[in-house]
Design a protein around this motif. Structure first.
Motif, mmCIF file in Angstrom:
data_model
loop_
_atom_site.group_PDB
_atom_site.id
_atom_site.type_symbol
_atom_site.label_atom_id
_atom_site.label_comp_id
_atom_site.label_asym_id
_atom_site.label_seq_id
_atom_site.Cartn_x
_atom_site.Cartn_y
_atom_site.Cartn_z
ATOM 1 N N ASN A 25 -7.303 1.381 2.483
ATOM 2 C CA ASN A 25 -7.334 0.105 3.221
ATOM 3 C C ASN A 25 -6.499 -0.956 2.711
ATOM 4 O O ASN A 25 -6.306 -1.121 1.484
ATOM 5 N N SER A 26 -5.813 -1.466 3.544
ATOM 6 C CA SER A 26 -4.682 -2.701 2.820
ATOM 7 C C SER A 26 -5.945 -3.465 2.142
ATOM 8 O O SER A 26 -5.001 -4.344 1.398
ATOM 9 N N ASN A 27 -6.884 -3.891 2.522
ATOM 10 C CA ASN A 27 -7.781 -4.760 1.809
ATOM 11 C C ASN A 27 -7.753 -4.496 0.007
ATOM 12 O O ASN A 27 -7.898 -5.351 -0.457
ATOM 13 N N VAL A 28 -7.387 -3.497 -0.196
ATOM 14 C CA VAL A 28 -7.223 -2.906 -1.511
ATOM 15 C C VAL A 28 -6.288 -3.823 -2.254
ATOM 16 O O VAL A 28 -6.465 -4.396 -3.267
ATOM 17 N N ILE A 29 -5.016 -4.268 -1.597
ATOM 18 C CA ILE A 29 -4.229 -5.061 -1.965
ATOM 19 C C ILE A 29 -4.613 -6.489 -2.255
ATOM 20 O O ILE A 29 -4.487 -7.341 -3.262
ATOM 21 N N GLU A 30 -5.505 -7.007 -1.466
ATOM 22 C CA GLU A 30 -5.913 -8.407 -1.508
ATOM 23 C C GLU A 30 -6.876 -8.439 -2.731
ATOM 24 O O GLU A 30 -6.880 -9.393 -3.680
ATOM 25 N N VAL A 31 -7.632 -7.138 -3.129
ATOM 26 C CA VAL A 31 -8.672 -7.209 -4.053
ATOM 27 C C VAL A 31 -7.915 -7.185 -5.371
ATOM 28 O O VAL A 31 -8.057 -7.943 -6.522
ATOM 29 N N CYS A 65 0.759 -1.193 0.054
ATOM 30 C CA CYS A 65 -0.099 0.135 0.044
ATOM 31 C C CYS A 65 0.763 1.261 0.103
ATOM 32 O O CYS A 65 0.418 2.206 -0.730
ATOM 33 N N GLU A 66 1.819 1.092 0.687
ATOM 34 C CA GLU A 66 2.714 2.443 0.984
ATOM 35 C C GLU A 66 3.516 2.557 -0.440
ATOM 36 O O GLU A 66 3.477 3.888 -1.001
ATOM 37 N N TYR A 67 3.866 1.522 -1.270
ATOM 38 C CA TYR A 67 4.586 1.695 -2.456
ATOM 39 C C TYR A 67 3.349 2.390 -3.490
ATOM 40 O O TYR A 67 3.683 3.084 -4.366
ATOM 41 N N LEU A 68 2.232 1.652 -3.510
ATOM 42 C CA LEU A 68 1.019 1.911 -4.568
ATOM 43 C C LEU A 68 0.621 3.207 -4.150
ATOM 44 O O LEU A 68 0.114 4.127 -5.116
ATOM 45 N N TYR A 69 0.179 3.758 -2.854
ATOM 46 C CA TYR A 69 -0.583 4.805 -2.566
ATOM 47 C C TYR A 69 0.174 5.416 -1.599
ATOM 48 O O TYR A 69 -0.281 5.554 -0.346
ATOM 49 N N PRO A 70 1.381 6.236 -1.779
ATOM 50 C CA PRO A 70 2.362 6.890 -0.929
ATOM 51 C C PRO A 70 1.575 8.017 -0.294
ATOM 52 O O PRO A 70 0.817 8.742 -1.255
ATOM 53 N N HIS A 71 1.657 7.920 1.143
ATOM 54 C CA HIS A 71 1.255 9.097 1.749
ATOM 55 C C HIS A 71 -0.460 9.090 2.061
ATOM 56 O O HIS A 71 -0.958 10.116 2.487
ATOM 57 N N ASP A 72 -1.028 8.169 1.459
ATOM 58 C CA ASP A 72 -2.595 8.143 1.349
ATOM 59 C C ASP A 72 -2.919 7.400 2.618
ATOM 60 O O ASP A 72 -3.063 6.188 2.575
#
Length: 221
Positions: free
Chosen positions: A186-192, A175-182
């Motif tokens: 929700n970390s669930n976005v990675i699972e999806v 999440c930190e890599y794909l959406y920095p500072h956001d």
């Protein structure tokens, strides 16, 4: 690929940021040496673009400080200083590449990708994962000669794991890599996202290349 751009010209900073994002890079930018140093010390990047004539801390002093701290992130110096001694000094202080202004944007992108590939131990722009080929120049995934369409974020996640094969990354790290500072993501976005990538691969008869390590995260072996 995550890039820190340290450049005092707001006009150039904006235009480069816009262009690099369109090329699929994730960009943080800083307008002076102190801000750039703070970003570089706080976050992890694949490569840094560093101007030399910076307010606060100049580019070479910033570079020296990072290397003294053990920060080995590849650094591409972007400067109007075109004398041989300037280039030699920058490289001696730990820069990995030096590009003179004005420059061709396409060359900058090519040099950045080459630096990142070199960092992760490959000079080849093609990454082979089982029956899949990732073309890091075109930012496309192929099964044989057939392209598999991924969204921008899906491709970024796949490339990130592919360049770091064998390393497990948690959902929070991705999440930190794909959406920095956001902070609202929700970390669930990675699972999806990984579910959707696997679904697209299955349509082409490819079993998942991303392995789930329960309680730890995801890895490409």
């Amino acid at each position: 690929m995550k890039v820190l751009l340290i450049e005092d010209s707001e006009r150039l900073r904006r235009s480069l940021g816009y262009g690099l994002r369109r090329e699929g890079f994730t960009i943080d930018s800083a307008g002076d040496g102190y801000e750039g140093l703070l970003f570089a010390e706080t976050y992890t990047y694949d490569v840094l673009i560093l101007d030399l004539m910076l307010p606060g801390i100049d580019g070479l002093a910033l570079l020296q400080r990072l290397r003294a701290q053990g920060n080995n992130t590849p650094v591409l110096i972007l400067s109007a200083k075109d004398q041989v001694e300037d280039r030699v000094r920058g490289l001696h202080l730990g820069a990995d590449d030096y590009l003179i202004k004005p420059f061709a944007f396409e060359e900058l992108c090519a040099r950045l990708r080459a630096l990142v590939r070199r960092r992760y131990g490959t000079k080849n722009p093609y990454i082979q994962i089982g029956p899949l080929t990732i073309n890091t120049n075109l930012r496309q995934v192929f099964h044989g000669n057939t392209p598999i369409t991924l969204t921008r974020k899906e491709y970024m996640l796949l490339e990130y794991l592919a360049l770091r094969r064998g390393r497990v990354f948690s959902s929070a790290q991705l999440c930190e890599y794909l959406y920095p500072h956001d902070v609202d993501i929700n970390s669930n976005v990675i699972e999806v996202m990984i579910y959707n990538i696997r679904k697209k691969f299955r349509k082409h008869g490819v079993s998942s290349v991303i392995r789930t390590i329960r309680g730890h995260g995801y890895v490409i072996d």
